[in-house]
Design an enzyme around this catalytic site. Sequence first.
Site, short mmCIF file in Angstrom:
data_model
loop_
_atom_site.label_atom_id
_atom_site.label_comp_id
_atom_site.label_asym_id
_atom_site.label_seq_id
_atom_site.Cartn_x
_atom_site.Cartn_y
_atom_site.Cartn_z
CG ASP A 57 -2.14 -0.89 1.06
OD1 ASP A 57 -2.18 -1.66 0.09
OD2 ASP A 57 -3.03 -0.86 1.92
NE ARG A 98 1.00 -8.75 -1.40
CZ ARG A 98 1.98 -8.34 -0.61
NH1 ARG A 98 2.96 -9.16 -0.28
NH2 ARG A 98 1.97 -7.12 -0.10
CG HIS A 247 -2.39 -3.57 4.44
ND1 HIS A 247 -3.34 -3.60 5.44
CD2 HIS A 247 -3.02 -3.99 3.32
CE1 HIS A 247 -4.49 -4.03 4.94
NE2 HIS A 247 -4.32 -4.26 3.65
#
Length: 784
Positions: A57, A98, A247
């Site tokens: 993030d 990912r 995150h």
Amino acid sequence: MAVDAHGLPDDLPEAARAYAGFQGRIGRTMAGSEPWWPPRPQAGENAPNVVVVLVDDLGYSDVGCFGSEIATPHIDRLADEGVRYTDFHVTPMCSPTRAALLTGRNSHAAGVGYVAHADPGFPGHAMELADDVSTIAEVLRDNGYATLMVGKWHLCKDADATDTGSRRSWPLQRGFDRFYGILDGLTDMFHPHALYRDNTRVTPEEYPEDYYFTDDITDEAIAMLRSAKASDPSRPVFLYFAHGAVHAPLNARAEEIERHRGAYEAGWDRIRAERFRRQRELGVVADGTRLAPRNSETGDDVRPWEELSEDQKQVFARYMEVYAAVVQTVDASLGRLRSALEELGEWDDTVLLFTSDNGASREGEAQGSTQYFDVLRHYHGAGDLDGAFERDRQAIDLIGGPRSLPHYPRGWATASNTPFRLYKINTHAGGHTVPAIVSWPRRLSGVAGGIRRQYVHVTDVFPTILELTGATAAGHRHGVGLKPLAGHGFARSLEDPDAPETHREQYYEMQGHRGYYRDGWEIVTRHVPLTPFGDHEWELYDLRADPTETRDLAARYPELVAGLAARWERAAWENQVFPLNEGSGLQRARRPEREKAFARPVRLVPGTPTLERYRSLMLVYRRSFRVTVDLDFAPGDRGVLFAHGGKSGGYSMSVDGDELTYVHNHSAEMTELALGAVTAGRQRIVLDVTALEGGTHVDVRVLVRGQVRGKADALPMPMGMAMFQGIDVGVDRGSPVSWARFDAEGTFPYTGTLHSVTWTPGDPAPGTGPETLAKLREIGMAFE
């Protein structure tokens, strides 16, 4: 004994005869035989180490060399000695990125088209890596590399992150020799809910007072590197370092937060303008680039800082102070990792990619929250973030510390994504344009500090690593033929700033948002849930002249829009993107029949490791349930009888001073029931929980020896991942359900005779049963 022409007995069995003729030799003694060893993987000569550092993030402008005011000296040094890619793209969400990074295939084709907390039953949304794609770890291991991973995996079904779940999509089964970290998508940085070492869950009784997840995985990565190089110095290493930061929850130590005190009082509008100015000075954005206007779309909009109240400014600035501190922990980790490689004499021969998995997150909505799981309740339609502001204001000094699980307001995400529009999840640039740096001292010293403006997509990392290492990829995996790579190597551009782009077109899709890039042109949608899909949604941008998407040209070039839309449709079919998420909620609600096993009763005895999060959750999620304690009490016995959840939400029962207490935690708002004295002898204590309409609230009754001792009505039910920690019996491990109790007693293990605690799931809450799935499907079909 009769022998043949080769001197072998005539009656020698065929298998033995074939063995005797091995490699054309017939050796009767060791000295007379030619040795043969099976081939072992061998890396190419001078093959470099490869390190991929993926931050969770992190926004485009959040590090110094991409315009941030946050001091990131180690990341900036990496850029000074390597090259920056300023047009680097991922998917708009973590799990899909990912999957694409590790496999070199588009995320839907790899089986992970959405975050790995759903399982609606479609190939592109299987939420585990497909059998017909290989990972770069599998390929490099086949080519002689030691393959290591630390941090966040998030590429297996949450139902499989259990002690008996399938490990087919766990790290070690997908090519890594070693793994240490979390399988889930996020964790409490001070009290991780479930750590895994290789294929085994780690359940510490309690964490040290100075524990911090980023430090832990950095320690582990360094230890893995040292061990690998001590074992075989000639063997190159692939390290995948997947941060849990930045995150949410945004946690950092008090002294790290204090360094940023007062740095964000000017607000997000000023910070954003200053970052854009620095980006132009650094050459990160090209001349003529416009700063996109503050996000104004309904539901994504950001208020001007000057319109906020003084209380809002104070609290919101604190959130960003914490965020800046978390970014600096990532920078410090990189510095430690580099020092370890330098100490081993390996740094010059290490290719390192530093990047993010998606744009900055707007999940904190307009107000932010000191308790991230308020956000999750909000998404389930069960909470109002605005209503929690007063609580957050009063707890301002705790924001970021071990008693909070914060997420910043989306105004700061707008600043983090400078100069682009919108956020994580969106297919506009703010959702998938991220910082990227490549370092390789042995090869890039002559072009150090350079900027690369070629369009690069995360799927390009896999083939580029193959080019740089000389590794070859097999066309099959365990006998299964593999999908072709979607990415295109960009190795030539590392040393040549004028190298042609190799990735000419790319589709995007996330939760109904769509996009398609081709040769500098892009169409993109911001899909509103429960509205029709169609060509009317497309916007068109010439990214060569307008990289921040400020001038929509769709009305001017309808034929170009139609052509790109047709290409998106074709790519969607080729990459198993369909069905699209229309926003009904069906994608998360529909689960496979096999998961009904998780809602069977369970009897737990003291000494059982913490029951996994998902199994624990399915016993109680949006349903009535009963907890039965089988206790043989003697005066003076004390401790926790059971605990489910942690500081973000949960429930627990304990005995102290021969008095029984029930605690219900909703986002750190505590309800406590004093249940009176416990008398001597064997007895049953029952927690009876009745789920109310919609499953967002519950009525609670506690019975001792069949008599009601206490009750509470309409308590908020911790939702989904809010009870991120599983069930403990006879102790409260990890993150505590009650901080007051933890401060006094720690994990508070029970001292008496506790025979067992049994969870018996009941009926689903009214309005959440099978009829609800049918209704959601009916709603969704309206937009088919």
